[in-house]
Design a protein around this motif. Structure first.
Motif, PDB file in Angstrom:
ATOM      1  N   TYR A 182     -17.696 -15.466 113.780  1.00 40.78           N
ATOM      2  CA  TYR A 182     -18.437 -16.703 113.506  1.00 40.78           C
ATOM      3  C   TYR A 182     -17.698 -17.450 112.391  1.00 40.78           C
ATOM      4  O   TYR A 182     -17.114 -16.824 111.502  1.00 40.78           O
ATOM      5  CB  TYR A 182     -19.866 -16.352 113.085  1.00 40.78           C
ATOM      6  N   PRO A 183     -17.667 -18.786 112.426  1.00 39.00           N
ATOM      7  CA  PRO A 183     -16.778 -19.537 111.533  1.00 39.00           C
ATOM      8  C   PRO A 183     -16.841 -19.172 110.058  1.00 39.00           C
ATOM      9  O   PRO A 183     -15.830 -19.209 109.362  1.00 39.00           O
ATOM     10  CB  PRO A 183     -17.211 -20.985 111.772  1.00 39.00           C
ATOM     11  N   GLY A 191     -15.333 -21.741 116.176  1.00 37.88           N
ATOM     12  CA  GLY A 191     -16.329 -21.589 117.228  1.00 37.88           C
ATOM     13  C   GLY A 191     -16.839 -20.166 117.175  1.00 37.88           C
ATOM     14  O   GLY A 191     -16.897 -19.555 116.111  1.00 37.88           O
ATOM     15  N   GLU A 192     -17.197 -19.608 118.314  1.00 38.38           N
ATOM     16  CA  GLU A 192     -17.728 -18.249 118.356  1.00 38.38           C
ATOM     17  C   GLU A 192     -16.640 -17.259 118.773  1.00 38.38           C
ATOM     18  O   GLU A 192     -15.662 -17.619 119.426  1.00 38.38           O
ATOM     19  CB  GLU A 192     -18.883 -18.163 119.370  1.00 38.38           C
ATOM     20  N   GLY A 193     -16.848 -15.994 118.418  1.00 41.81           N
ATOM     21  CA  GLY A 193     -15.936 -14.939 118.826  1.00 41.81           C
ATOM     22  C   GLY A 193     -16.376 -13.606 118.263  1.00 41.81           C
ATOM     23  O   GLY A 193     -17.139 -13.538 117.291  1.00 41.81           O
ATOM     24  N   ARG A 229     -16.377 -13.063 127.760  1.00 39.83           N
ATOM     25  CA  ARG A 229     -14.946 -13.192 127.498  1.00 39.83           C
ATOM     26  C   ARG A 229     -14.667 -14.123 126.316  1.00 39.83           C
ATOM     27  O   ARG A 229     -15.376 -15.095 126.099  1.00 39.83           O
ATOM     28  CB  ARG A 229     -14.246 -13.727 128.747  1.00 39.83           C
ATOM     29  N   MET A 230     -13.583 -13.832 125.601  1.00 39.58           N
ATOM     30  CA  MET A 230     -13.141 -14.718 124.515  1.00 39.58           C
ATOM     31  C   MET A 230     -12.284 -15.843 125.086  1.00 39.58           C
ATOM     32  O   MET A 230     -11.469 -15.621 125.988  1.00 39.58           O
ATOM     33  CB  MET A 230     -12.325 -13.941 123.472  1.00 39.58           C
ATOM     34  N   ASP A 231     -12.444 -17.033 124.539  1.00 40.57           N
ATOM     35  CA  ASP A 231     -11.618 -18.173 124.931  1.00 40.57           C
ATOM     36  C   ASP A 231     -10.198 -18.022 124.394  1.00 40.57           C
ATOM     37  O   ASP A 231      -9.983 -17.527 123.278  1.00 40.57           O
ATOM     38  CB  ASP A 231     -12.202 -19.478 124.380  1.00 40.57           C
ATOM     39  N   ALA A 236      -5.932 -17.676 119.939  1.00 39.49           N
ATOM     40  CA  ALA A 236      -4.754 -18.250 119.286  1.00 39.49           C
ATOM     41  C   ALA A 236      -5.043 -18.598 117.830  1.00 39.49           C
ATOM     42  O   ALA A 236      -4.222 -18.341 116.933  1.00 39.49           O
ATOM     43  CB  ALA A 236      -4.293 -19.489 120.048  1.00 39.49           C
ATOM     44  N   ILE A 237      -6.201 -19.180 117.574  1.00 40.22           N
ATOM     45  CA  ILE A 237      -6.574 -19.535 116.198  1.00 40.22           C
ATOM     46  C   ILE A 237      -6.724 -18.283 115.344  1.00 40.22           C
ATOM     47  O   ILE A 237      -6.257 -18.226 114.194  1.00 40.22           O
ATOM     48  CB  ILE A 237      -7.876 -20.352 116.198  1.00 40.22           C
TER      49      ILE A 237
END
Length: 368
Positions: A182-183, A191-193, A229-231, A236-237
């Motif tokens: 989370y940011p 975003g989310e991850g 799934r992760m974007d 990359a970020i």
């Protein structure tokens, strides 16, 4: 104004690298999972001293999949703590299991191992300690109790990227460790991850299938899975940001030490304690206050943002009243909920800003 955290400042410091990473994903058209996510998984697993990492869309999903991979299902019990963000408990409910709470230690506010044994029943299928605010729970004691009963331990490390316990990284001690990106986290996506790290080959394989509709290969669905799934852009970020995590952690720790030193003579405030063998990464710098709400208002009046993590323990949340707990059941958690206040802390913060926060806390509007 002093913000609680400053995501704009972090982006500005990495703008060229982040922009290039995002544009690279857009050019590749690998928007979901893809090579950037795969490489981030390898890099984050190595960072945590783990064999596998499975990237997902949120920290909550990481917790959910870890429970499923450990065989937790309807009617099972999972032991955790009530003083945590609600996602810890929600993930247990997603698996169809019943959350069972034990109270936290008064000093670290992490799971009290002395309370653990009494909570174990024949239905207990997992133990989920929370590494709260960036400091790990007492994992040796928790693992010893779990080991005697053959119960897997899943680490909720969503606030503890890079934290250590006796030299071991968060997420590497239990059967799996779960992180949120989370940011606002120490390592935050745009975003989310989320991600799960594990040394268990079978669990990793199961979670990879579960995050992608239960597919063993395309259109061959072995399990009833999810779209977790992760974007590619987030992968990359996060690869860019991971390279700076240790530097950011050092800055957080420096700010925390400065807070603790400057606040040492203020008898209305109790500063957090870093246990000698636990490396605290200070996702949150939470003080304990005799009158938390008065301090919260005083800081706001001075243009200083602060946070409440967490004002209502999960066992007293209306959404979970069906669990049957009542006020007084977990006195340490309830006392913490009444007294904790999170002060601004982020890598880009300056020493002068820390001093300004402390000066505001010493102001007559609060201490008189």
């Amino acid at each position: 104004m002093i913000p609680f955290l400053d995501l704009k400042a972090q982006y500005a410091s990495l703008k060229n690298e982040i922009d290039a990473a995002v544009l690279g994903v857009l050019a590749s058209a690998q928007y979901v999972l893809g090579p950037e996510v795969a490489q981030f998984e390898e890099e984050f697993a190595a960072y945590c001293d783990a064999k596998h990492a499975v990237a997902v869309n949120t920290g909550t999903s990481a917790l959910h999949l870890s429970l499923l991979a450990a065989g937790v299902g309807p009617g099972d019990e999972v032991i955790t703590v009530p003083f945590t963000f609600v996602a810890t408990v929600s993930a247990i409910c997603y698996a169809g299991a019943v959350p069972v709470f034990v109270d936290v230690e008064p000093v670290t506010l992490t799971m009290d191992p002395a309370k653990l044994e009494a909570a174990i029943t024949p239905r207990t299928k997992a133990i989920m300690p929370v590494h709260l605010y960036g400091q790990m729970a007492d994992m040796d004691a928790i693992m010893a109790t779990a080991g005697r009963h053959g119960i897997p331990v899943i680490e909720d490390a969503c606030q503890a990227h890079g934290a250590e316990y006796k030299g071991r990284r968060a997420g590497s001690i239990g059967v799996s460790g779960c992180f949120s990106f989370y940011p606002g986290k120490n390592l935050g996506a745009c975003g989310e991850g989320g991600i799960v790290v594990t040394n268990n080959d079978a669990h990793a394989k199961t979670m990879r299938m579960l995050r992608d509709w239960g597919q063993e290969r395309r259109y061959h669905h072995v399990l009833k899975g999810f779209n977790y799934r992760m974007d590619g852009i987030q992968g990359a970020i996060l690869r860019v940001k991971l390279r700076y995590l240790d530097v950011w952690t050092a800055a957080r720790r420096t700010h925390a030490m400065r807070y603790s030193s400057l606040l040492s003579n203020l008898d209305t405030v109790e500063t957090p304690v870093e246990v000698a063998y636990r490396r605290h990464v200070y996702h949150v710098y939470a003080v304990r206050c005799r009158d938390r709400d008065a301090l919260h208002r005083a800081l706001e009046a001075e243009g200083i943002q602060s946070g409440l993590h967490y004002p209502v323990p999960v066992h007293l949340q209306k959404a979970h009243e069906d669990l049957g707990y009542r006020p007084g059941d977990f006195p340490v958690s309830e006392a913490a909920a009444r007294t904790v206040l999170s002060l601004p802390i982020y890598p880009e913060m300056t020493a002068r800003q820390v001093e300004q926060v402390v000066a505001a806390m010493e102001h007559d509007a609060y201490v008189s």
